[in-house]
Motif scaffolding. Structure first.
Motif, short mmCIF file in Angstrom:
data_model
loop_
_atom_site.label_atom_id
_atom_site.label_comp_id
_atom_site.label_asym_id
_atom_site.label_seq_id
_atom_site.Cartn_x
_atom_site.Cartn_y
_atom_site.Cartn_z
N ARG A 103 7.11 29.25 -13.28
CA ARG A 103 8.19 28.67 -12.49
C ARG A 103 8.82 27.47 -13.19
O ARG A 103 10.02 27.26 -13.10
N ILE A 104 8.02 26.68 -13.88
CA ILE A 104 8.56 25.52 -14.59
C ILE A 104 9.40 25.97 -15.77
O ILE A 104 10.51 25.46 -16.01
N LEU A 105 8.90 26.94 -16.54
CA LEU A 105 9.60 27.38 -17.74
C LEU A 105 10.80 28.28 -17.43
O LEU A 105 11.65 28.49 -18.30
N SER A 106 10.87 28.81 -16.21
CA SER A 106 11.99 29.67 -15.87
C SER A 106 13.28 28.89 -15.66
O SER A 106 14.37 29.47 -15.63
N ALA A 107 13.16 27.57 -15.49
CA ALA A 107 14.36 26.73 -15.32
C ALA A 107 14.76 26.14 -16.66
O ALA A 107 13.90 25.79 -17.49
N GLU A 108 16.07 26.03 -16.87
CA GLU A 108 16.57 25.44 -18.10
C GLU A 108 16.57 23.92 -18.00
O GLU A 108 16.87 23.36 -16.94
N PRO A 109 16.22 23.24 -19.09
CA PRO A 109 16.19 21.77 -19.05
C PRO A 109 17.60 21.19 -18.94
O PRO A 109 18.52 21.62 -19.64
N ARG A 110 17.76 20.23 -18.06
CA ARG A 110 19.02 19.51 -17.95
C ARG A 110 19.07 18.31 -18.89
O ARG A 110 20.12 17.77 -19.17
N LEU A 111 17.88 17.88 -19.34
CA LEU A 111 17.77 16.77 -20.29
C LEU A 111 17.37 17.34 -21.64
O LEU A 111 16.34 18.01 -21.76
N GLN B 76 0.85 -1.19 0.00
CA GLN B 76 0.00 0.00 0.00
C GLN B 76 0.90 1.24 0.00
O GLN B 76 2.02 1.22 0.51
N ALA B 77 0.38 2.33 -0.54
CA ALA B 77 1.18 3.55 -0.63
C ALA B 77 0.28 4.78 -0.52
O ALA B 77 -0.88 4.77 -0.96
N LEU B 78 0.82 5.83 0.07
CA LEU B 78 0.20 7.15 0.06
C LEU B 78 0.63 7.90 -1.19
O LEU B 78 1.71 7.65 -1.73
N VAL B 79 -0.20 8.83 -1.64
CA VAL B 79 0.09 9.58 -2.86
C VAL B 79 0.23 11.05 -2.49
O VAL B 79 -0.69 11.67 -1.93
N PHE B 80 1.40 11.64 -2.79
CA PHE B 80 1.63 13.08 -2.65
C PHE B 80 1.48 13.69 -4.04
O PHE B 80 2.27 13.42 -4.93
N GLN B 81 0.47 14.54 -4.20
CA GLN B 81 0.19 15.13 -5.51
C GLN B 81 0.23 16.64 -5.42
O GLN B 81 -0.42 17.25 -4.57
N CYS B 82 1.03 17.27 -6.29
CA CYS B 82 1.13 18.73 -6.32
C CYS B 82 -0.16 19.33 -6.89
O CYS B 82 -0.66 18.87 -7.92
N VAL B 83 -0.66 20.36 -6.23
CA VAL B 83 -1.90 20.99 -6.69
C VAL B 83 -1.64 21.93 -7.85
O VAL B 83 -2.57 22.37 -8.52
N GLY B 84 -0.37 22.25 -8.11
CA GLY B 84 -0.06 23.16 -9.20
C GLY B 84 0.22 22.45 -10.51
O GLY B 84 -0.49 22.64 -11.50
N CYS B 85 1.26 21.62 -10.53
CA CYS B 85 1.66 20.97 -11.78
C CYS B 85 1.15 19.55 -11.90
O CYS B 85 1.26 18.94 -12.97
N GLY B 86 0.60 18.96 -10.83
CA GLY B 86 0.06 17.61 -10.89
C GLY B 86 1.08 16.50 -10.73
O GLY B 86 0.72 15.32 -10.84
N ALA B 87 2.35 16.83 -10.47
CA ALA B 87 3.36 15.80 -10.25
C ALA B 87 3.02 15.00 -8.99
O ALA B 87 2.56 15.57 -7.99
N PHE B 88 3.22 13.70 -9.04
CA PHE B 88 2.87 12.86 -7.90
C PHE B 88 4.05 11.97 -7.51
O PHE B 88 4.90 11.62 -8.32
N GLU C 144 10.84 15.30 -12.88
CA GLU C 144 11.77 16.29 -13.42
C GLU C 144 12.15 15.98 -14.87
O GLU C 144 12.35 16.90 -15.67
N ALA C 145 12.24 14.70 -15.23
CA ALA C 145 12.53 14.34 -16.62
C ALA C 145 11.37 14.71 -17.53
O ALA C 145 11.56 15.20 -18.65
N LEU C 146 10.16 14.49 -17.06
CA LEU C 146 8.98 14.85 -17.85
C LEU C 146 8.93 16.36 -18.11
O LEU C 146 8.67 16.81 -19.23
N TRP C 147 9.20 17.16 -17.07
CA TRP C 147 9.15 18.61 -17.24
C TRP C 147 10.31 19.09 -18.11
O TRP C 147 10.18 20.09 -18.82
N ASP C 148 11.45 18.41 -18.06
CA ASP C 148 12.54 18.77 -18.97
C ASP C 148 12.13 18.54 -20.42
O ASP C 148 12.43 19.36 -21.30
#
Length: 632
Positions: free
Chosen positions: A498-506, A319-331, A470-474
């Motif tokens: 905030r997502i687009l202000s960072a440069e992709p590392r991938l 079993q697992a708990l799910v931490f989901q961001c309310v802004g970008c939806g990352a879990f 982080e790979a998906l957002w890159d």
């Protein structure tokens, strides 16, 4: 089973003679004959007994699953089943590995007396060592009758319902289909019936629960009444609760908080599996999922139930708990427990460490929501799914929905079993307000980056991958560079900024790869359901003395869009509003006089109406017109 099964109904009592029945049967003009699969049932036009034709896919899939389950169970006893339409009963297993053949098929001479022929079980015949099936909420008995007429290797089918009207209809349909030797109607509370079969010798091999709404009240009894290694089939139609619209209600029913997310359909499946395993753990039992399907307006799970203290101890790590961001939806998932195997082979169970996230999302700076617990292990058994898929593919004429079954199961076999939940194409693109990449481009970028990716049967645009957020957002940042977003329109506190202000590392490569297009998509299989009929979806709950189904649908049609303003000019709107009586004038508080937009006319009293203390007004709106929009 004594005291629960009812004997063969009296054929003389099954006719339309109302004088011989406790409950009067409606006249023939108010009944409809429904044919589905090999069954033919009489169904009342009034909504007194529940029936939904859209769930034919559900019933077809259940017949296919139970058939393969019977093939496995009876094969271990040296009994071969004969399925109508199969040229050779061993043809379905032709592609199985040698190990699977040794596991599921009887060895030569096993359980056989020398000189005897292999024992077989055919459809419509009683198999003394066959499966004992319970349908806890049978309604018209259609599902149970289809089991008797389409699934071989059955010992008995108990079709139970708490409604006397439903049981009366069941008896009639059982006689109509000539399956009284297999199907035994029963009128009882499904929970009490299952609680009375907790003894190992009296348990059911298959329990099917398809209630109206939530199956939560029946799960505790079901996990106790199913035999060792038996099959439990559960349907949930309360998708609003499981989909996150009411998390507190979901917790009260299933012991888990549901979150609103694009992956809500798979999360619903995992919440139901968590609830089943939690109920089973109370009795030193655990579940093993065979197949979990999200389709139309419901979810359907098929699990086997076993007993074992050591496996129950490992349930917390499943079993697992799910931490989901309310802004970008990352879990992110946080397991409740962990299992550590020492070098000596000793297994140690302990609590897991966490959480896996910081207080604020590392991608967009927003907070996290906490959901679950959910089932974090695989929700399908691929070997079993391939058996069902092979059987349906080699005998497509057996079911009306064979094409859809093949399409859905093909997608299931392509899913990443060890990756819970998924993202969607529109979710990723809408978060940063950019154009949506094609499915092939995004899948290709993930494959080029060395990650695995698959579809999901639960959502057409799903992207199930083991790539971290982080790979998906890159990859999405790289895509945005090809289709730039106007940054001046973005708020500095928005997730997109905030997502687009960072440069992709991938650095993503969007060159389309051949393996980016899954096989089920290339073959054009019927993977997702189209609207089967007008006004399809969950039907109204069956009620005694309910109105005709056609009348109810017409009433619902007239009520649709009743709160929306009609496209009309001011004169038409004023004339329409004058057709409604003014409530304040009736109460003596309206001070607008002739300027009031509603009618101040005194209603004409009915000649047959009794005298009343005040003026009588009609609460009915003119046909096709909505209610007054104001002045309440």
């Amino acid at each position: 089973m004594e005291g629960q099964r009812q004997g063969r109904p009296n054929p003389g009592a099954m006719g339309n003679d109302a004088g011989s029945q406790v409950e009067e049967r409606p006249p023939a003009a108010q009944e409809t004959i429904v044919t589905e699969g090999a069954a033919k049932i009489v169904f009342p036009c009034a909504n007194e007994v529940f029936y939904n034709p859209v769930q034919e896919f559900n019933r077809d899939l259940t017949c296919a699953v139970i058939t393969e389950f019977a093939r496995i169970q009876l094969g271990a006893k040296g009994i071969q089943i004969k399925v109508p339409g199969e040229e050779d009963i061993r043809k379905v297993a032709a592609d199985l590995s040698e190990q699977e053949k040794e596991k599921f098929e009887p060895k030569e001479g096993e359980n056989l007396v020398p000189g005897d022929q292999p024992r077989t079980a055919a459809v419509g015949e009683i198999c003394e060592e066959g499966l004992l099936v319970l349908e806890g909420l049978a309604a018209s008995g259609l599902r149970s009758i289809r089991f008797a007429r389409e699934v071989p290797g059955l010992q008995s089918v108990i079709a139970n319902d708490a409604s006397a009207r439903a049981v009366d209809l069941m008896r009639h349909n059982v006689q109509l289909n000539d399956v009284a030797h297999l199907v035994q109607p029963s009128q009882a509370d499904a929970r009490m019936l299952m609680y009375q079969h907790q003894k190992v010798s009296e348990r059911f091999d298959v329990i099917d629960l398809d209630p109206y709404g939530s199956p939560a009240p029946f799960l505790d009894a079901a996990v106790q009444a199913v035999s060792e290694g038996g099959l439990l089939c559960v349907t949930c139609t309360d998708m609003a609760v499981l989909g996150g619209n009411s998390g507190e209600t979901c917790y009260s029913k299933y012991g888990a908080m549901a979150l609103k997310s694009r992956a809500c359909h798979e999360m619903a499946l995992r919440i139901v599996l968590h609830s089943l395993d939690l109920h089973a753990n109370c009795y030193q039992r655990f579940v093993v999922p065979l197949l979990s399907i999200s389709a139309d307006f419901y979810v359907r799970v098929f699990v086997r139930v076993f007993t074992g203290q050591a496996h129950v101890k490992a349930s917390a790590s499943k079993q697992a708990l799910v931490f989901q961001c309310v802004g970008c939806g990352a879990f992110h998932l946080q397991r409740l427990g962990k299992v550590v195997t020492a070098s000596s082979g000793r297994v140690k169970f302990s609590a897991a460490c966490g959480p896996p996230v910081t207080p604020e999302c590392e991608h967009c700076g927003q907070r996290h929501q906490l959901g679950g617990p959910i089932w974090a292990e695989p929700i399908h058994d691929l070997d079993f799914v391939r058996r069902v898929l092979q059987a349906v593919s080699t005998n497509p004429c057996r079911f009306n929905t064979s094409e859809r079954i093949q399409g859905v199961l093909s997608v299931v076999t392509e899913e990443l079993l060890d990756v819970p939940l998924y993202y969607t194409l529109d979710q990723l693109s809408s978060t940063i307000h950019c154009n949506t990449p094609s499915l092939l481009h995004l899948r290709s970028a993930l494959l080029h980056a060395g990650f695995r990716v698959s579809l999901s049967h639960a959502c057409r645009n799903a992207v199930k991958t083991d790539a971290p957020a982080e790979a998906l957002w890159d990859i999405m940042r790289c895509w945005e560079k090809e289709c730039p977003v106007k940054r001046e329109r973005l708020s500095e506190t928005s997730p997109a900024f905030r997502i687009l202000s960072a440069e992709p590392r991938l650095q993503a490569n969007f060159t389309v790869r051949e393996d980016a297009n899954p096989s089920s998509r290339q073959r054009g299989l019927k993977r997702f359901q189209v609207n089967p009929e007008a006004n399809w979806g969950p039907r109204p709950r069956a009620r005694p003395g309910a109105k005709n189904t056609g009348e109810a649908e017409e009433r619902r049609r007239l009520r649709q869009n009743k709160r929306k303003e009609l496209a009309e000019d001011l004169a038409q709107q004023a004339a329409r509003l004058k057709m409604f009586p003014c409530k304040r004038f009736r109460e003596g508080t309206c001070d607008r006089g002739d300027q009031c937009c509603y009618s101040h006319d005194q209603p004409t009293p009915r000649a047959s109406a009794a005298p009343t203390d005040g003026p009588e007004t009609s609460n009915q709106s003119p046909p096709g017109l909505g209610p007054p929009l104001g002045h309440v």
